[in-house]
Motif scaffolding. Structure first.
Motif, PDB file in Angstrom:
ATOM      1  N   UNK A 120      61.820  61.720  68.734  1.00 36.09           N
ATOM      2  CA  UNK A 120      62.406  60.803  67.978  1.00 36.09           C
ATOM      3  C   UNK A 120      63.381  59.928  68.776  1.00 36.09           C
ATOM      4  N   UNK A 121      64.113  61.455  68.286  1.00 34.95           N
ATOM      5  CA  UNK A 121      65.655  61.667  69.277  1.00 34.95           C
ATOM      6  C   UNK A 121      65.522  61.202  70.871  1.00 34.95           C
ATOM      7  N   UNK A 122      64.525  61.357  71.392  1.00 27.76           N
ATOM      8  CA  UNK A 122      64.211  61.170  72.991  1.00 27.76           C
ATOM      9  C   UNK A 122      64.575  59.424  73.035  1.00 27.76           C
ATOM     10  N   UNK A 123      63.201  58.909  71.637  1.00 29.14           N
ATOM     11  CA  UNK A 123      63.035  57.552  71.328  1.00 29.14           C
ATOM     12  C   UNK A 123      64.569  56.950  71.473  1.00 29.14           C
ATOM     13  N   UNK A 124      65.867  57.217  70.495  1.00 32.16           N
ATOM     14  CA  UNK A 124      66.536  56.825  70.024  1.00 32.16           C
ATOM     15  C   UNK A 124      67.556  56.686  71.351  1.00 32.16           C
TER      16      UNK A 124
END
Length: 208
Positions: A120-124
């Protein structure tokens, strides 16, 4: 120059097949069998949707379905996360990717359901990078990519691409250069395609 900053965060589109034995994650069948491969696909899709909805509000996430659009897993995910389901259109992968990206206004990103290394951090991070670049891509170790984001429609990014080969990323990068676009590549990821990929994923899960 980099693109101007959009006023809204991007929409995220997910592509997924229904987990039908013999039709989903078939390259895992030598290790898991057809039923096991379908169950593996189910696990990966659930993880993908949960990760996407952790990074973005559910109203900004669309799950594009294939094979069986009314499959119970798709209905379960829609009810659990309150996201939108759409049927994938006909056409090759490039046509379907382009269609999904342009189905919502403003900047958009798209990823498959078999890249559990995308957090999710990488998507952000990708969403943030898309505010300053025309294109954002997460290259995959196998020569493809796990996520692509665009600020607007760039048709040649998805036309006549050798999908399923090790040349997907390099061909796409050539198109990006030819169009004079600025692209960001925040991280390299890996997907689950072969038995050794599945074992890598399970080893990671079991180590947590």
């Amino acid at each position: 120059m980099p693109a101007e900053r959009p006023t809204e965060p991007p929409h995220l589109h997910l592509l997924a097949k229904a987990p039908l034995p013999g039709q989903a994650k078939t390259r895992l069948a030598p290790l898991l069998g057809n039923e096991g491969a379908a169950k593996a696909h189910t696990e990966l899709l659930r993880h993908c949707v949960a990760t996407a909805c952790q990074a973005l509000p559910a109203e900004r996430v669309t799950l594009w379905t294939a094979l069986d659009h009314a499959h119970p897993l798709f209905i379960e995910l829609r009810e659990q996360f309150d996201l939108t389901l759409n049927a994938q259109p006909d056409g090759d992968l490039g046509a379907r990717v382009r269609y999904a990206l342009n189905s919502t206004p403003g900047p958009a990103m798209l990823m498959g359901s078999d890249c559990p290394s995308i957090t999710s951090a990488l998507i952000t991070t990708c969403a943030q990078q898309l505010a300053s670049y025309h294109v954002v891509i997460l290259p995959a170790e196998d020569g493809g990519y796990g996520l692509v984001g665009t600020q607007q429609d760039y048709p040649t990014l998805f036309t006549d691409i050798p999908w399923g080969t090790q040349s997907v990323l390099t061909t796409t990068q050539q198109r990006i250069k030819a169009l004079g676009l600025h692209a960001a590549y925040p991280a390299t990821i890996w997907d689950v395609d072969r038995p050794e990929d599945w074992q890598r994923w399970k080893a990671l899960v079991n180590s947590v």
